[in-house]
Design a protein around this motif. Structure first.
Motif, PDB file in Angstrom:
ATOM      1  N   LEU A 198       0.826  -1.209   0.000  1.00 28.04           N
ATOM      2  CA  LEU A 198       0.000   0.000   0.000  1.00 28.04           C
ATOM      3  C   LEU A 198       0.860   1.257   0.000  1.00 28.04           C
ATOM      4  N   ALA A 199       1.965   1.226   0.744  1.00 29.91           N
ATOM      5  CA  ALA A 199       2.867   2.378   0.796  1.00 29.91           C
ATOM      6  C   ALA A 199       3.529   2.618  -0.563  1.00 29.91           C
ATOM      7  N   ILE A 200       3.925   1.537  -1.251  1.00 31.78           N
ATOM      8  CA  ILE A 200       4.507   1.675  -2.591  1.00 31.78           C
ATOM      9  C   ILE A 200       3.480   2.260  -3.553  1.00 31.78           C
ATOM     10  N   GLY A 201       2.245   1.745  -3.496  1.00 30.98           N
ATOM     11  CA  GLY A 201       1.192   2.274  -4.354  1.00 30.98           C
ATOM     12  C   GLY A 201       0.914   3.740  -4.089  1.00 30.98           C
ATOM     13  N   MET A 202       0.920   4.142  -2.812  1.00 26.65           N
ATOM     14  CA  MET A 202       0.696   5.543  -2.468  1.00 26.65           C
ATOM     15  C   MET A 202       1.799   6.426  -3.025  1.00 26.65           C
ATOM     16  N   ALA A 203       3.038   5.938  -3.008  1.00 28.63           N
ATOM     17  CA  ALA A 203       4.151   6.713  -3.567  1.00 28.63           C
ATOM     18  C   ALA A 203       3.965   6.919  -5.071  1.00 28.63           C
ATOM     19  N   VAL A 204       3.492   5.890  -5.777  1.00 30.22           N
ATOM     20  CA  VAL A 204       3.239   6.018  -7.222  1.00 30.22           C
ATOM     21  C   VAL A 204       2.121   7.019  -7.477  1.00 30.22           C
ATOM     22  N   ILE A 205       1.069   6.991  -6.668  1.00 26.76           N
ATOM     23  CA  ILE A 205      -0.042   7.937  -6.827  1.00 26.76           C
ATOM     24  C   ILE A 205       0.438   9.367  -6.628  1.00 26.76           C
ATOM     25  N   LEU A 206       1.181   9.601  -5.565  1.00 30.82           N
ATOM     26  CA  LEU A 206       1.649  10.951  -5.260  1.00 30.82           C
ATOM     27  C   LEU A 206       2.590  11.496  -6.321  1.00 30.82           C
ATOM     28  N   SER A 207       3.350  10.610  -6.952  1.00 28.47           N
ATOM     29  CA  SER A 207       4.364  11.068  -7.908  1.00 28.47           C
ATOM     30  C   SER A 207       3.866  11.153  -9.349  1.00 28.47           C
ATOM     31  N   SER A 208       2.780  10.448  -9.698  1.00 28.08           N
ATOM     32  CA  SER A 208       2.402  10.384 -11.117  1.00 28.08           C
ATOM     33  C   SER A 208       0.945  10.724 -11.422  1.00 28.08           C
ATOM     34  N   TRP A 209       0.075  10.799 -10.415  1.00 20.05           N
ATOM     35  CA  TRP A 209      -1.335  11.084 -10.680  1.00 20.05           C
ATOM     36  C   TRP A 209      -1.625  12.577 -10.556  1.00 20.05           C
ATOM     37  N   THR A 210      -2.551  13.059 -11.371  1.00 18.63           N
ATOM     38  CA  THR A 210      -3.050  14.427 -11.247  1.00 18.63           C
ATOM     39  C   THR A 210      -4.405  14.384 -10.545  1.00 18.63           C
ATOM     40  N   GLU A 211      -4.812  15.515 -10.003  1.00 20.64           N
ATOM     41  CA  GLU A 211      -6.072  15.562  -9.252  1.00 20.64           C
ATOM     42  C   GLU A 211      -7.249  15.814 -10.192  1.00 20.64           C
ATOM     43  N   ASN A 212      -8.387  15.218  -9.880  1.00 24.06           N
ATOM     44  CA  ASN A 212      -9.623  15.575 -10.583  1.00 24.06           C
ATOM     45  C   ASN A 212     -10.771  15.544  -9.580  1.00 24.06           C
ATOM     46  N   TYR A 213     -11.836  16.246  -9.930  1.00 24.57           N
ATOM     47  CA  TYR A 213     -12.953  16.435  -9.017  1.00 24.57           C
ATOM     48  C   TYR A 213     -14.271  16.094  -9.707  1.00 24.57           C
ATOM     49  N   GLY A 214     -15.314  15.939  -8.884  1.00 25.25           N
ATOM     50  CA  GLY A 214     -16.659  15.806  -9.408  1.00 25.25           C
ATOM     51  C   GLY A 214     -17.252  17.187  -9.554  1.00 25.25           C
ATOM     52  N   ASP A 215     -17.797  17.713  -8.458  1.00 24.28           N
ATOM     53  CA  ASP A 215     -18.319  19.077  -8.423  1.00 24.28           C
ATOM     54  C   ASP A 215     -17.654  19.798  -7.259  1.00 24.28           C
ATOM     55  N   PRO A 216     -16.593  20.609  -7.540  1.00 27.34           N
ATOM     56  CA  PRO A 216     -15.843  21.256  -6.468  1.00 27.34           C
ATOM     57  C   PRO A 216     -16.459  22.568  -5.991  1.00 27.34           C
ATOM     58  N   SER A 217     -17.738  22.816  -6.290  1.00 29.04           N
ATOM     59  CA  SER A 217     -18.375  24.081  -5.926  1.00 29.04           C
ATOM     60  C   SER A 217     -18.265  24.325  -4.426  1.00 29.04           C
ATOM     61  N   GLU A 218     -17.877  25.523  -4.077  1.00 24.35           N
ATOM     62  CA  GLU A 218     -17.687  25.861  -2.670  1.00 24.35           C
ATOM     63  C   GLU A 218     -19.011  25.923  -1.910  1.00 24.35           C
ATOM     64  N   ASN A 219     -20.111  26.204  -2.633  1.00 27.71           N
ATOM     65  CA  ASN A 219     -21.392  26.387  -1.956  1.00 27.71           C
ATOM     66  C   ASN A 219     -22.137  25.077  -1.723  1.00 27.71           C
ATOM     67  N   LYS A 220     -21.505  23.949  -2.018  1.00 30.54           N
ATOM     68  CA  LYS A 220     -22.151  22.659  -1.823  1.00 30.54           C
ATOM     69  C   LYS A 220     -21.520  21.933  -0.639  1.00 30.54           C
ATOM     70  N   ASP A 221     -22.301  21.783   0.431  1.00 28.63           N
ATOM     71  CA  ASP A 221     -21.796  21.001   1.556  1.00 28.63           C
ATOM     72  C   ASP A 221     -22.119  19.526   1.341  1.00 28.63           C
ATOM     73  N   LEU A 222     -21.724  18.704   2.308  1.00 23.38           N
ATOM     74  CA  LEU A 222     -21.878  17.257   2.153  1.00 23.38           C
ATOM     75  C   LEU A 222     -23.352  16.859   2.079  1.00 23.38           C
ATOM     76  N   LEU A 223     -24.186  17.520   2.896  1.00 30.08           N
ATOM     77  CA  LEU A 223     -25.613  17.203   2.884  1.00 30.08           C
ATOM     78  C   LEU A 223     -26.227  17.512   1.521  1.00 30.08           C
ATOM     79  N   THR A 224     -25.794  18.618   0.921  1.00 29.69           N
ATOM     80  CA  THR A 224     -26.287  18.978  -0.411  1.00 29.69           C
ATOM     81  C   THR A 224     -25.865  17.944  -1.441  1.00 29.69           C
ATOM     82  N   GLN A 225     -24.626  17.433  -1.308  1.00 28.43           N
ATOM     83  CA  GLN A 225     -24.155  16.384  -2.204  1.00 28.43           C
ATOM     84  C   GLN A 225     -25.018  15.123  -2.081  1.00 28.43           C
ATOM     85  N   PHE A 226     -25.326  14.747  -0.837  1.00 26.77           N
ATOM     86  CA  PHE A 226     -26.162  13.566  -0.619  1.00 26.77           C
ATOM     87  C   PHE A 226     -27.549  13.750  -1.237  1.00 26.77           C
ATOM     88  N   LYS A 227     -28.116  14.954  -1.037  1.00 27.00           N
ATOM     89  CA  LYS A 227     -29.435  15.222  -1.607  1.00 27.00           C
ATOM     90  C   LYS A 227     -29.387  15.169  -3.127  1.00 27.00           C
TER      91      LYS A 227
END
Length: 477
Positions: free
Chosen positions: A224-253
């Protein structure tokens, strides 16, 4: 007068069963190898070098993550028994894991859409490593904390990684059909080959090197530690809906509204819960089903046979998904019917063959028939995983992918907790019969999903034709 099939079940000596399983294992290996090597140019999809590099990177990470998971599985129950805990206490620990996956895992997994899928994958590695560390303590409370952490990690494993892959695949502009290649290879490697190798490696650590039942958990932490090192070094970040005005409850709804308003998503969630619920129940029940009177069975070889059957299924799925003439919504109806019939065998053999009451000895003839059915079910599991991944990529909206996928796991975890709590309340044959019914219902729902998909495609095609007609310029003399 007693019919031959109703006579006292004949027993197969352990050595004979060992040889039979070994031969079956060898045959399955040859079938998997032949299926993979016999792929013609028609079966292979021409892809780009950039996609191959992306796919191989994901497969490396996914295989390391699954290695960390598979190394632990065969030794969790055994480790708890070495600490002196009884069946009831161990059952509570397992229930805590599934309950944690349902409650805390759903919340943490849903945060992936807002906080980032790469971050969620790293969180999986850290959480599971901490869970492995707790296995060094014989204290019940510490082990309970470990099960809670493991439940959270399981939710992330089955949502965050797939969500990251789908979003990154389309963000880089790769062809949609190529996504099926990654799915099928991930199941072939992560749920097949890696599972077999992890089982053999764990057996080497515990039995051959005598490092104790905690050693597989330490090895899992390293992977798991080796896999985490590969993720940190080679993966880029992506999001679903990063809107600041959406809290977790809104996401669930929002996720609940998406499921309620789109019948295709609701059907997909029901199908997944029915199949996975039956699959996890099978994981708990196959051992007592094959050895109801403490018969001697080669657990390791049988497990390896199951995994090879799953690899065979994933190889078949890769061909089906690569074919333009075969729709996943259609062939999965057949897969669910076959899986339903395979888990009905324990119930049928119980009526056709008189159960033995003799303790110990070799496996019965009924057990051999069930083993054949269980291998068939595992092949269906191998087809199911890449196929359900493909359908999820088509039907689940990107902005709430992780949240909706974790919503799907809520009824699954409730079902498994109920089964674990009542595992001694019903005969094993009744439990398998219930799973068989669930799988048959899944085939009916899959048929409905295919019909809705056809209707949607027809409507989309009609709308496109209408737009083209409106956009066509008038011929003015």
């Amino acid at each position: 007068m007693i019919l031959p099939c109703q006579a006292q079940a004949k027993r197969v000596p352990f050595r004979c069963l060992y040889i039979c399983v070994e031969m079956f294992l060898y045959t399955l290996s040859k079938m998997v190898a032949a299926l993979e090597l016999s792929k013609s140019n028609k079966d292979r999809v021409n892809t780009s070098a950039a996609f191959n590099s992306f796919k191989n990177n994901y497969l490396l990470v996914y295989s390391l993550m699954m290695a960390g998971d598979w190394l632990q599985g065969p030794y969790v129950y055994y480790l708890y028994t070495t600490y002196g805990f009884g069946k009831g206490e161990i059952g509570q620990l397992f229930i805590a894991g599934f309950g944690s996956s349902m409650l805390f895992g759903t919340i943490v997994g849903s945060l992936a859409d807002k906080q980032g899928r790469k971050r969620a994958c790293v969180t999986y590695c850290i959480t599971y490593i901490l869970s492995c560390i707790t296995k060094h303590s014989p204290q019940y409370k510490v082990l309970m904390v470990g099960r809670v952490l493991g439940g959270i990690a399981t939710s992330l494993l089955f949502s965050a990684f797939e969500s990251w892959l789908v979003a990154e695949h389309f963000k880089r502009g790769f062809d949609q059909q190529w996504l099926s290649l990654t799915f099928s290879k991930a199941v072939f490697l992560g749920n097949g080959l890696v599972a077999i190798l992890a089982g053999l490696f764990g057996n080497l650590l515990v039995d051959t090197l005598n490092l104790g039942p905690v050693s597989p958990f330490d090895a899992a932490s390293i992977f798991l530690a080796i896999g985490m090192a590969v993720i940190l070094s080679s993966w880029t970040e992506n999001y679903g809906d990063p809107s600041e005005n959406k809290d977790l409850l809104t996401q669930f709804k929002g996720a609940a509204v998406a499921i309620a308003s789109d019948e295709k998503i609701a059907l997909l969630g029901a199908i997944q819960s029915l199949f996975e619920g039956s699959m996890y129940t099978f994981v708990f029940l196959w051992t007592p089903a094959l050895s109801p009177n403490d018969e001697d069975i080669p657990h390791g070889f049988i497990f390896a046979t199951f995994m090879l059957a799953s690899m065979l299924g994933s190889s078949i799925a890769s061909r089906l998904l690569a074919s333009n003439s075969t729709r996943v919504e259609i062939y999965m109806q057949i897969v669910f019917v076959i899986s339903s019939a395979s888990l009905l065998l324990p119930l049928l053999t119980n009526f056709l063959v008189t159960p033995s009451k003799v303790k110990g000895g070799g496996i019965t003839f009924a057990g051999c028939l069930q083993l054949l059915g269980f291998c068939t079910f595992e092949a269906c599991v191998g087809i199911f995983w890449p196929s359900i991944m493909k359908m999820r990529s088509q039907y689940i909206p990107e902005e709430a992918r992780s949240t909706i996928m974790n919503f799907f796991r809520i009824p699954l975890n409730i079902f498994v907790c109920i089964v674990l709590y009542n595992v001694n309340a019903f005969p094993i044959t009744i439990m398998f019969g219930m799973c068989s019914i669930f799988l048959f219902v899944a085939s009916i729902l899959q048929r409905r999903l295919a019909a809705i998909g056809d209707k949607s495609k027809t409507e989309d095609w009609a709308m496109m034709k209408e737009r083209d007609a409106e956009a066509e310029p008038l011929n003015v003399p």
